[in-house]
Design an enzyme around this catalytic site. Structure first.
Site, short mmCIF file in Angstrom:
data_model
loop_
_atom_site.label_atom_id
_atom_site.label_comp_id
_atom_site.label_asym_id
_atom_site.label_seq_id
_atom_site.Cartn_x
_atom_site.Cartn_y
_atom_site.Cartn_z
CG HIS A 21 65.01 18.22 -36.31
ND1 HIS A 21 64.15 17.97 -37.34
CD2 HIS A 21 65.83 17.15 -36.24
CE1 HIS A 21 64.45 16.79 -37.88
NE2 HIS A 21 65.47 16.28 -37.24
CE LYS A 66 62.59 9.43 -37.37
NZ LYS A 66 63.97 9.34 -37.98
CB SER A 68 58.36 7.87 -37.29
OG SER A 68 59.56 7.96 -38.01
S1 PPS Z 1 64.74 12.77 -38.96
O1 PPS Z 1 65.64 11.79 -38.29
O2 PPS Z 1 64.03 13.57 -37.97
O3 PPS Z 1 65.43 13.60 -39.93
O4 PPS Z 1 63.66 11.87 -39.70
P1 PPS Z 1 62.73 12.38 -40.88
O5 PPS Z 1 63.46 12.26 -42.15
O6 PPS Z 1 62.08 13.66 -40.55
O7 PPS Z 1 61.55 11.31 -40.86
C1 PPS Z 1 61.75 9.96 -41.17
C2 PPS Z 1 60.42 9.42 -41.64
O8 PPS Z 1 60.16 9.85 -42.99
C3 PPS Z 1 59.95 8.70 -43.81
N1 PPS Z 1 60.43 8.95 -45.19
C4 PPS Z 1 59.65 8.83 -46.28
N2 PPS Z 1 58.34 8.53 -46.40
C5 PPS Z 1 57.83 8.47 -47.66
N3 PPS Z 1 58.56 8.68 -48.77
C6 PPS Z 1 59.89 8.99 -48.69
N4 PPS Z 1 60.59 9.19 -49.80
C7 PPS Z 1 60.48 9.08 -47.39
N5 PPS Z 1 61.73 9.35 -46.93
C8 PPS Z 1 61.68 9.27 -45.60
C9 PPS Z 1 60.77 7.63 -43.11
O9 PPS Z 1 60.42 6.34 -43.56
C10 PPS Z 1 60.40 7.89 -41.66
O10 PPS Z 1 59.07 7.52 -41.34
P2 PPS Z 1 58.66 6.09 -40.73
O11 PPS Z 1 57.20 6.22 -40.36
O12 PPS Z 1 59.53 5.83 -39.55
O13 PPS Z 1 58.85 5.12 -41.84
#
Ligand code: PPS
Length: 289
Positions: free
Chosen positions: A103, A45, A134
């Site tokens: 991860h 996340k 998240s």
């Molecule tokens: S995972 O399942 O661990 O792979 O998740 P991960 O991709 O690490 O984290 C998901 C969060 O990243 C946000 N996200 C983004 N934020 C801003 N811009 C872009 N382009 C973007 N892409 C993914 C996603 O919304 C999750 O955060 P939260 O706070 O839940 O919205």
């Protein structure tokens, strides 16, 4: 109900990743990297999907693909022994250059025994308060896979501090172990909040690290396509199977959502038990924008 976790090589894994934890341990320990592999690594996340997409587009001349990201940039720990994915993804025979999501902790992440054959690792870290929120929302999605968690946010936050959430142990250990290697020539350490502040510069930083020069046109196209909005236009690429909630990987995407969830008491506990561990390390985060 709480989350059921395996212990694999000292790392806690959600039970739905595998039915065979010993096989998973074996797969990870014997995974052979290639010098042109690129790993996108993070505590869950923290912006993994975001960086995976930037890296993939850099390697694919700014293309937008409807192929699931999980197939384009496979997730090592899931591709290993997950009952369905193991048939779809054959990481070991994938043509080079392989772009791989993981991860894993620093010490469990596969690397070459030969110093001259090391591949590249891009680590992305995010302020832990937003990570916890998240991750909590992500449990709704994980429940679809039978990883039971239906408790309240307050209890989840306690599990997060203790490193007993969906997997991958304690946040501060994970991030600090990678932070220690931030100056290794094959490691790029990024922060989610920095990407938020200036995405174009970070597309450039990532491309430079990967030795992939971009034309001005390509560079602005990738920066535009990899905003949250740009990625949401291609939403189906970020779902793994039909049961999945389409917003699981692209949810709110902001800095500071934690303010809507943290009570003053929780905030104090978090600062004391999580953030205090960063003191003196030089690693700092922004908590709002
Ligand atoms: S995972 O399942 O661990 O792979 O998740 P991960 O991709 O690490 O984290 C998901 C969060 O990243 C946000 N996200 C983004 N934020 C801003 N811009 C872009 N382009 C973007 N892409 C993914 C996603 O919304 C999750 O955060 P939260 O706070 O839940 O919205």
């Amino acid at each position: 109900r709480s989350l059921r976790l395996w212990d694999v090589l000292g790392v806690k894994f959600p039970e739905y990743f595998t039915k065979h934890p010993a096989l998973l341990a074996d797969y990870i320990s014997n995974f052979e990297t290639r010098p042109d592999d690129v790993f996108v690594v993070s505590y869950p996340k923290s912006g993994t999907t975001w960086v995976q997409e930037i890296v993939w587009q850099i390697y694919n001349k700014g293309a937008v693909s409807s192929v699931k990201q999980a197939l384009r940039v496979p997730f090592l720990e899931m591709a290993a022994t997950h009952e369905k994915l193991v048939e779809l993804i054959h990481l070991k025979t994938l043509p080079s250059p392989r772009l791989i999501k993981s991860h894993l902790t620093y010490s469990t992440t596969p690397r070459s025994a030969n110093k001259d054959d090391q591949c590249k690792y891009i680590y992305v870290a995010r302020n832990p308060k937003d990570v916890a929120v998240s991750y909590f929302h992500f449990t709704d999605y994980l429940n679809l896979f039978g990883t039971d968690y239906n408790g309240p946010w307050e209890f989840f936050a306690k599990l997060f501090i203790e490193g007993n959430v969906v997997g991958y142990n304690v946040w501060n250990d994970h991030v600090l172990d990678w932070w220690k290697h931030r100056d290794d020539p094959n490691v790029l350490f990024l922060k989610y909040e920095d990407l938020h502040k200036d995405l174009p510069s970070h597309v450039q930083i990532i491309a430079d690290f990967l030795n992939k020069p971009l034309s001005d046109e390509l560079f602005s196209r990738i920066a535009k396509q990899c905003t949250l909005k740009g990625m949401q236009e291609n939403m189906t690429s970020y779902t793994v199977d039909d049961k999945e909630n389409t917003s699981a990987l692209l949810r709110k995407g902001v800095v500071g959502d934690w303010k809507n969830y943290f009570t003053p008491e929780l905030n104090e506990r978090f600062d004391k038990e999580v953030l205090s561990k960063l003191k003196g390390t030089g690693l700092e985060f922004e908590f709002q924008m």
